[in-house]
Motif scaffolding. Sequence first.
Motif, PDB file in Angstrom:
ATOM      1  N   VAL A 102      -0.123  10.641   6.087  1.00  0.00           N
ATOM      2  CA  VAL A 102       0.342   9.552   6.956  1.00  0.00           C
ATOM      3  C   VAL A 102      -0.608   8.377   6.787  1.00  0.00           C
ATOM      4  O   VAL A 102      -1.588   8.222   7.526  1.00  0.00           O
ATOM      5  CB  VAL A 102       0.401  10.019   8.422  1.00  0.00           C
ATOM      6  CG1 VAL A 102       0.957   8.904   9.308  1.00  0.00           C
ATOM      7  CG2 VAL A 102       1.232  11.280   8.548  1.00  0.00           C
ATOM      8  N   ASN A 103      -0.322   7.536   5.822  1.00  0.00           N
ATOM      9  CA  ASN A 103      -1.143   6.359   5.556  1.00  0.00           C
ATOM     10  C   ASN A 103      -0.351   5.406   4.680  1.00  0.00           C
ATOM     11  O   ASN A 103       0.633   5.810   4.032  1.00  0.00           O
ATOM     12  CB  ASN A 103      -2.464   6.754   4.886  1.00  0.00           C
ATOM     13  CG  ASN A 103      -2.260   7.353   3.512  1.00  0.00           C
ATOM     14  OD1 ASN A 103      -2.032   6.640   2.547  1.00  0.00           O
ATOM     15  ND2 ASN A 103      -2.338   8.680   3.410  1.00  0.00           N
ATOM     16  N   PRO A 104      -0.729   4.126   4.604  1.00  0.00           N
ATOM     17  CA  PRO A 104       0.053   3.143   3.852  1.00  0.00           C
ATOM     18  C   PRO A 104       0.180   3.465   2.366  1.00  0.00           C
ATOM     19  O   PRO A 104       1.221   3.193   1.750  1.00  0.00           O
ATOM     20  CB  PRO A 104      -0.724   1.832   4.070  1.00  0.00           C
ATOM     21  CG  PRO A 104      -1.465   2.046   5.338  1.00  0.00           C
ATOM     22  CD  PRO A 104      -1.835   3.495   5.357  1.00  0.00           C
ATOM     23  N   VAL A 105      -0.862   4.022   1.758  1.00  0.00           N
ATOM     24  CA  VAL A 105      -0.817   4.321   0.321  1.00  0.00           C
ATOM     25  C   VAL A 105       0.235   5.388   0.028  1.00  0.00           C
ATOM     26  O   VAL A 105       1.039   5.257  -0.911  1.00  0.00           O
ATOM     27  CB  VAL A 105      -2.200   4.772  -0.182  1.00  0.00           C
ATOM     28  CG1 VAL A 105      -2.130   5.215  -1.640  1.00  0.00           C
ATOM     29  CG2 VAL A 105      -3.213   3.642  -0.030  1.00  0.00           C
ATOM     30  N   ALA A 106       0.236   6.459   0.800  1.00  0.00           N
ATOM     31  CA  ALA A 106       1.218   7.523   0.586  1.00  0.00           C
ATOM     32  C   ALA A 106       2.635   7.012   0.817  1.00  0.00           C
ATOM     33  O   ALA A 106       3.557   7.301   0.035  1.00  0.00           O
ATOM     34  CB  ALA A 106       0.926   8.708   1.515  1.00  0.00           C
ATOM     35  N   LEU A 107       2.843   6.225   1.876  1.00  0.00           N
ATOM     36  CA  LEU A 107       4.180   5.702   2.155  1.00  0.00           C
ATOM     37  C   LEU A 107       4.632   4.715   1.085  1.00  0.00           C
ATOM     38  O   LEU A 107       5.830   4.612   0.790  1.00  0.00           O
ATOM     39  CB  LEU A 107       4.205   5.042   3.531  1.00  0.00           C
ATOM     40  CG  LEU A 107       4.221   6.007   4.726  1.00  0.00           C
ATOM     41  CD1 LEU A 107       4.209   5.238   6.034  1.00  0.00           C
ATOM     42  CD2 LEU A 107       5.447   6.908   4.666  1.00  0.00           C
ATOM     43  N   TYR A 108       3.697   3.998   0.493  1.00  0.00           N
ATOM     44  CA  TYR A 108       4.027   3.081  -0.603  1.00  0.00           C
ATOM     45  C   TYR A 108       4.638   3.860  -1.773  1.00  0.00           C
ATOM     46  O   TYR A 108       5.682   3.490  -2.314  1.00  0.00           O
ATOM     47  CB  TYR A 108       2.759   2.349  -1.040  1.00  0.00           C
ATOM     48  CG  TYR A 108       2.883   1.513  -2.280  1.00  0.00           C
ATOM     49  CD1 TYR A 108       3.557   0.288  -2.274  1.00  0.00           C
ATOM     50  CD2 TYR A 108       2.290   1.916  -3.485  1.00  0.00           C
ATOM     51  CE1 TYR A 108       3.648  -0.492  -3.415  1.00  0.00           C
ATOM     52  CE2 TYR A 108       2.377   1.150  -4.630  1.00  0.00           C
ATOM     53  CZ  TYR A 108       3.054  -0.058  -4.591  1.00  0.00           C
ATOM     54  OH  TYR A 108       3.144  -0.827  -5.730  1.00  0.00           O
ATOM     55  N   GLU A 109       3.992   4.959  -2.163  1.00  0.00           N
ATOM     56  CA  GLU A 109       4.507   5.773  -3.271  1.00  0.00           C
ATOM     57  C   GLU A 109       5.847   6.386  -2.909  1.00  0.00           C
ATOM     58  O   GLU A 109       6.782   6.400  -3.722  1.00  0.00           O
ATOM     59  CB  GLU A 109       3.492   6.872  -3.608  1.00  0.00           C
ATOM     60  CG  GLU A 109       3.862   7.718  -4.819  1.00  0.00           C
ATOM     61  CD  GLU A 109       4.859   8.814  -4.519  1.00  0.00           C
ATOM     62  OE1 GLU A 109       5.626   9.186  -5.445  1.00  0.00           O
ATOM     63  OE2 GLU A 109       4.904   9.295  -3.374  1.00  0.00           O
ATOM     64  N   ILE A 110       5.952   6.906  -1.681  1.00  0.00           N
ATOM     65  CA  ILE A 110       7.198   7.527  -1.241  1.00  0.00           C
ATOM     66  C   ILE A 110       8.338   6.520  -1.231  1.00  0.00           C
ATOM     67  O   ILE A 110       9.466   6.824  -1.638  1.00  0.00           O
ATOM     68  CB  ILE A 110       7.001   8.146   0.159  1.00  0.00           C
ATOM     69  CG1 ILE A 110       6.086   9.373   0.060  1.00  0.00           C
ATOM     70  CG2 ILE A 110       8.336   8.519   0.804  1.00  0.00           C
ATOM     71  CD1 ILE A 110       5.612   9.893   1.396  1.00  0.00           C
ATOM     72  N   GLU A 111       8.042   5.305  -0.804  1.00  0.00           N
ATOM     73  CA  GLU A 111       9.077   4.273  -0.756  1.00  0.00           C
ATOM     74  C   GLU A 111       9.545   3.898  -2.152  1.00  0.00           C
ATOM     75  O   GLU A 111      10.751   3.784  -2.412  1.00  0.00           O
ATOM     76  CB  GLU A 111       8.556   3.036  -0.023  1.00  0.00           C
ATOM     77  CG  GLU A 111       9.636   1.981   0.196  1.00  0.00           C
ATOM     78  CD  GLU A 111       9.152   0.830   1.060  1.00  0.00           C
ATOM     79  OE1 GLU A 111      10.017   0.106   1.573  1.00  0.00           O
ATOM     80  OE2 GLU A 111       7.924   0.667   1.206  1.00  0.00           O
TER      81      GLU A 111
END
Length: 393
Positions: free
Chosen positions: A280-289
């Motif tokens: 749960v962090n911006p870097v992980a969500l960036y890749e997921i997006e």
Amino acid sequence: MTHSGETNEDAPRPSPRHAAWRWATPEAQAVLATHDLAAILRFHRRVHSQSQTETGALIGYDKTYISAIELGKRRLTDLDSLRHIAAQLSLPAHVLGVTDPADTDFRALVQFGQSTVRLAEIARQAGHASEAVAELWPLVARLEARTRDGHTEREALRLLAAAQLGLGTALGNVLPEERLSTAAHWTAKSLPVVSFFDEPGLTTTALRMHGNELRKAGLTGAAVSRLVRAASVAPDRTARAAVLPLLARAAGALGNASLFDRAVGEAKALLDVVEHTSLVNPVALYEIELRGLISTGRTRVAIGRAEQNAPAATTNVAPQWRVIELITTGRVRLLAGDNRGATELFHSATREARAQRLPHQLQRILRAAGEALPAVRSTADDVLTQLRAEMAA
């Protein structure tokens, strides 16, 4: 009163499911805590719908003596008889006041096991999933053997579920795609254990971890089902936030754009109100997006998103997430026509995947590079062959 060491072949037996798990329920634990044989026999008969005659046949006593015990008119103190009853009822002998050699190190097992699970997760997050598997495998085997023998203390069952989940997740890092169903198998084994605790937080964690392994094994429909349920039973925002990124990944892989968008949107909103973790962090969500946009047919949007500056890290990100991000970003670069940039990213990902022993990520590189980048494919294929040879050895 009649008692015989011989067993009655025609005597009714509790179902394996009841024998293995009924004693783990909160109500049963309260009964067992009394160490009162009368209360224990009454509870056993009720949950198994047995008469005093049937229970007596099971443990080797007649109805009259069972009735006398339950009414408090008789007390059984013979240790061999108590040990026999405990074995027939699938109970650890100590609840009837009998010291069982198998239980002498129970507390040490629980304390050691809890430390093993924690350290294994730290090792996995640090990029040493193989070491995590090596630590968890013997612990799971020991706990499962103990459970099969009828030892169903709540602490041991909770530890068993955590160890099974940890083992499955670690295997999901080190196994190649064609064997990822093994990882899902181990996380699935925790679900019957977890169901008897009836704790939303524990249920959410188990469903979240199992759902993610199902996705990795290619069972995306089942993965989405588990993850949707995990989100629905999450007891608080922190637990729900841990589910949403994985739900977004599974929804993207399934091609469900609307569910993907909702999960990503809510996960982003929760970043402002929950503590950031390796997931749960911006870097992980960036890749997921990025990955989800491509999977749901919005390549141009993904390219535009990748052309913006990647978000800054707000917490320590697990090394494998760096590999995952490199592959996804390389894939976007390749779709945008930037073969050189994609090649650099894929080569970096290959080196990291080799160092961390991540065959599944190497297989992602092979697919992403396709026919457009033969040099990348060749290098990744060589490394994958080396890892497979090491695993076979």
